[in-house]
Design a protein around this motif. Structure first.
Motif, PDB file in Angstrom:
ATOM      1  N   THR A  46       1.089   2.935 -10.832  1.00 39.09           N
ATOM      2  CA  THR A  46       1.097   2.178  -9.571  1.00 39.09           C
ATOM      3  C   THR A  46       1.432   2.987  -8.758  1.00 39.09           C
ATOM      4  O   THR A  46       1.770   3.740  -8.704  1.00 39.09           O
ATOM      5  CB  THR A  46       2.355   1.084  -9.430  1.00 39.09           C
ATOM      6  N   THR A  84      -5.277  -2.372  -0.836  1.00 37.42           N
ATOM      7  CA  THR A  84      -5.615  -1.462   0.044  1.00 37.42           C
ATOM      8  C   THR A  84      -5.821  -0.578   0.580  1.00 37.42           C
ATOM      9  O   THR A  84      -6.610  -0.479   1.381  1.00 37.42           O
ATOM     10  CB  THR A  84      -4.462  -0.901  -1.091  1.00 37.42           C
ATOM     11  N   SER A  98       2.384   3.213  -3.696  1.00 40.92           N
ATOM     12  CA  SER A  98       2.107   2.228  -2.792  1.00 40.92           C
ATOM     13  C   SER A  98       1.282   3.012  -1.430  1.00 40.92           C
ATOM     14  O   SER A  98       2.838   4.152  -1.642  1.00 40.92           O
ATOM     15  CB  SER A  98       3.346   1.387  -2.606  1.00 40.92           C
ATOM     16  N   GLU A 129      -5.033  -4.656  -6.804  1.00 36.19           N
ATOM     17  CA  GLU A 129      -4.110  -3.338  -5.654  1.00 36.19           C
ATOM     18  C   GLU A 129      -5.592  -2.719  -5.350  1.00 36.19           C
ATOM     19  O   GLU A 129      -5.567  -2.397  -3.588  1.00 36.19           O
ATOM     20  CB  GLU A 129      -3.310  -3.223  -6.277  1.00 36.19           C
TER      21      GLU A 129
END
Length: 105
Positions: free
Chosen positions: A33, A73, A35, A69
């Motif tokens: 992961t 994004t 972000s 994801e």
């Protein structure tokens, strides 16, 4: 980047002739992961007067296929890029001995 043990997100900032003018590591995440926020991506673009940019990140698993994801994004950054008139040319995901584009997925 294919041998990194954590997910790294980097941006390549380009001039109007698509030559590299600046590179920055935006984030280092965990095993699967990471972000990032549009302001982290576009602040250096504005500071360095970039014409366009390419986002790159690795998947330590070795699988270059974009996750849900990754696709979300990419869509979010594409919208921000359009508002700022600084095109996101691609979002490249690096795996083991291969890469894929999240922009064209």
């Amino acid at each position: 980047m294919e041998n990194l043990q954590k997910e790294h997100v980097r941006a390549l900032y380009l001039d109007s002739r698509y030559k590299l003018i600046y590179e920055e590591t935006l984030s280092i995440g965990g095993l699967n992961t990471n972000s990032i926020h549009p302001r982290e991506v576009f602040k250096p673009a504005i500071e360095h007067n970039a014409y366009a940019l390419i986002l790159i990140h690795n998947h330590p698993s070795g699988d270059p296929n974009p996750s849900a994801e990754d696709l979300a994004t990419t869509a979010m950054l594409t919208q921000a890029a359009e508002l700022l008139s600084i095109p996101l040319l691609d979002h490249v995901i690096i795996g083991k001995n291969s890469f894929k584009s999240a922009k064209t997925a």
